[in-house]
Design a protein around this motif. Structure first.
Motif, PDB file in Angstrom:
ATOM      1  N   ALA A  22      43.554  42.042  42.403  1.00 43.06           N
ATOM      2  CA  ALA A  22      42.233  41.481  42.096  1.00 43.06           C
ATOM      3  C   ALA A  22      41.481  41.157  43.384  1.00 43.06           C
ATOM      4  O   ALA A  22      40.284  41.437  43.495  1.00 43.06           O
ATOM      5  N   LEU A  23      42.184  40.575  44.352  1.00 46.33           N
ATOM      6  CA  LEU A  23      41.542  40.260  45.630  1.00 46.33           C
ATOM      7  C   LEU A  23      41.049  41.532  46.313  1.00 46.33           C
ATOM      8  O   LEU A  23      39.955  41.556  46.882  1.00 46.33           O
ATOM      9  N   GLU A  24      41.832  42.595  46.245  1.00 45.91           N
ATOM     10  CA  GLU A  24      41.421  43.872  46.829  1.00 45.91           C
ATOM     11  C   GLU A  24      40.200  44.436  46.093  1.00 45.91           C
ATOM     12  O   GLU A  24      39.271  44.949  46.718  1.00 45.91           O
ATOM     13  N   MET A  25      40.192  44.348  44.775  1.00 44.36           N
ATOM     14  CA  MET A  25      39.052  44.851  43.996  1.00 44.36           C
ATOM     15  C   MET A  25      37.788  44.073  44.331  1.00 44.36           C
ATOM     16  O   MET A  25      36.700  44.642  44.374  1.00 44.36           O
ATOM     17  N   MET A  26      37.922  42.770  44.585  1.00 40.95           N
ATOM     18  CA  MET A  26      36.740  41.991  44.952  1.00 40.95           C
ATOM     19  C   MET A  26      36.198  42.428  46.311  1.00 40.95           C
ATOM     20  O   MET A  26      34.997  42.400  46.531  1.00 40.95           O
ATOM     21  N   LYS A  27      37.060  42.831  47.217  1.00 38.57           N
ATOM     22  CA  LYS A  27      36.607  43.319  48.524  1.00 38.57           C
ATOM     23  C   LYS A  27      35.805  44.603  48.384  1.00 38.57           C
ATOM     24  O   LYS A  27      34.811  44.806  49.066  1.00 38.57           O
ATOM     25  N   THR A  28      36.267  45.491  47.507  1.00 37.45           N
ATOM     26  CA  THR A  28      35.630  46.798  47.375  1.00 37.45           C
ATOM     27  C   THR A  28      34.550  46.834  46.300  1.00 37.45           C
ATOM     28  O   THR A  28      33.761  47.773  46.254  1.00 37.45           O
ATOM     29  N   GLY A  29      34.562  45.836  45.398  1.00 38.37           N
ATOM     30  CA  GLY A  29      33.603  45.821  44.305  1.00 38.37           C
ATOM     31  C   GLY A  29      33.968  46.784  43.193  1.00 38.37           C
ATOM     32  O   GLY A  29      33.159  47.076  42.335  1.00 38.37           O
ATOM     33  N   GLY A  30      35.207  47.253  43.194  1.00 40.53           N
ATOM     34  CA  GLY A  30      35.651  48.223  42.197  1.00 40.53           C
ATOM     35  C   GLY A  30      36.294  47.588  40.984  1.00 40.53           C
ATOM     36  O   GLY A  30      36.299  46.380  40.805  1.00 40.53           O
ATOM     37  N   SER A  31      36.826  48.443  40.153  1.00 43.37           N
ATOM     38  CA  SER A  31      37.610  48.014  39.000  1.00 43.37           C
ATOM     39  C   SER A  31      38.788  48.974  38.886  1.00 43.37           C
ATOM     40  O   SER A  31      38.775  50.075  39.477  1.00 43.37           O
ATOM     41  N   CYS A  32      39.806  48.586  38.162  1.00 42.68           N
ATOM     42  CA  CYS A  32      40.964  49.459  38.036  1.00 42.68           C
ATOM     43  C   CYS A  32      41.721  49.152  36.754  1.00 42.68           C
ATOM     44  O   CYS A  32      41.556  48.087  36.162  1.00 42.68           O
ATOM     45  N   SER A  33      42.528  50.086  36.368  1.00 40.94           N
ATOM     46  CA  SER A  33      43.475  49.917  35.274  1.00 40.94           C
ATOM     47  C   SER A  33      44.816  50.349  35.833  1.00 40.94           C
ATOM     48  O   SER A  33      44.948  51.468  36.348  1.00 40.94           O
ATOM     49  N   LYS A  34      45.815  49.462  35.794  1.00 41.22           N
ATOM     50  CA  LYS A  34      47.114  49.761  36.400  1.00 41.22           C
ATOM     51  C   LYS A  34      48.245  49.508  35.420  1.00 41.22           C
ATOM     52  O   LYS A  34      48.132  48.667  34.533  1.00 41.22           O
ATOM     53  N   ILE A  35      49.305  50.245  35.627  1.00 40.17           N
ATOM     54  CA  ILE A  35      50.542  50.013  34.884  1.00 40.17           C
ATOM     55  C   ILE A  35      51.504  49.318  35.830  1.00 40.17           C
ATOM     56  O   ILE A  35      51.781  49.834  36.921  1.00 40.17           O
ATOM     57  N   TYR A  36      52.016  48.172  35.435  1.00 36.28           N
ATOM     58  CA  TYR A  36      52.948  47.410  36.275  1.00 36.28           C
ATOM     59  C   TYR A  36      54.338  47.468  35.656  1.00 36.28           C
ATOM     60  O   TYR A  36      54.499  47.512  34.485  1.00 36.28           O
TER      61      TYR A  36
END
Length: 108
Positions: A94-108
């Motif tokens: 989430a912190l990385e997405m806030m830096k880039t302004g992106g969104s993602c869907s991940k499987i953990y």
């Protein structure tokens, strides 16, 4: 995970690996109503935040589909999606997405 950003792009999102948990979302009313009330209040204070949502669960899990957690740029979280290492990885993403302004869907 969706990153919500208002104002200047890439507003200071950094992490030292520690997160601060706030109280669980909710004190009366439905969980989802309380989540959106909390989200609305946080958007008044913060120009950037991320929302992590469990979209599917396989096997046992401490939280069910649709569980949500709000992550602020300083690593503070509101709500929970399961705790432990999984939650820490989601916070980092989430912190990385806030830096880039992106969104993602991940499987953990």
């Amino acid at each position: 995970m969706k990153c919500i950003s208002r104002g200047s792009a890439g507003a200071g999102a950094g992490s030292n690996g520690d997160s601060t948990r706030t109280e669980e979302i909710g004190t009366g009313g439905s969980i989802i109503q309380n989540f959106y009330k909390q989200l609305s209040a946080l958007l008044e204070e913060h120009s950037t935040l991320a929302i992590a949502t469990i979209t599917a669960v396989t096997g046992s899990s401490p939280r069910h589909e649709a569980a949500k957690m709000i992550v602020l740029p300083d690593g503070t979280i509101h709500g929970a999606i399961g705790g432990g290492g999984l939650e820490q990885k989601v916070i980092e993403d989430a912190l990385e997405m806030m830096k880039t302004g992106g969104s993602c869907s991940k499987i953990y």
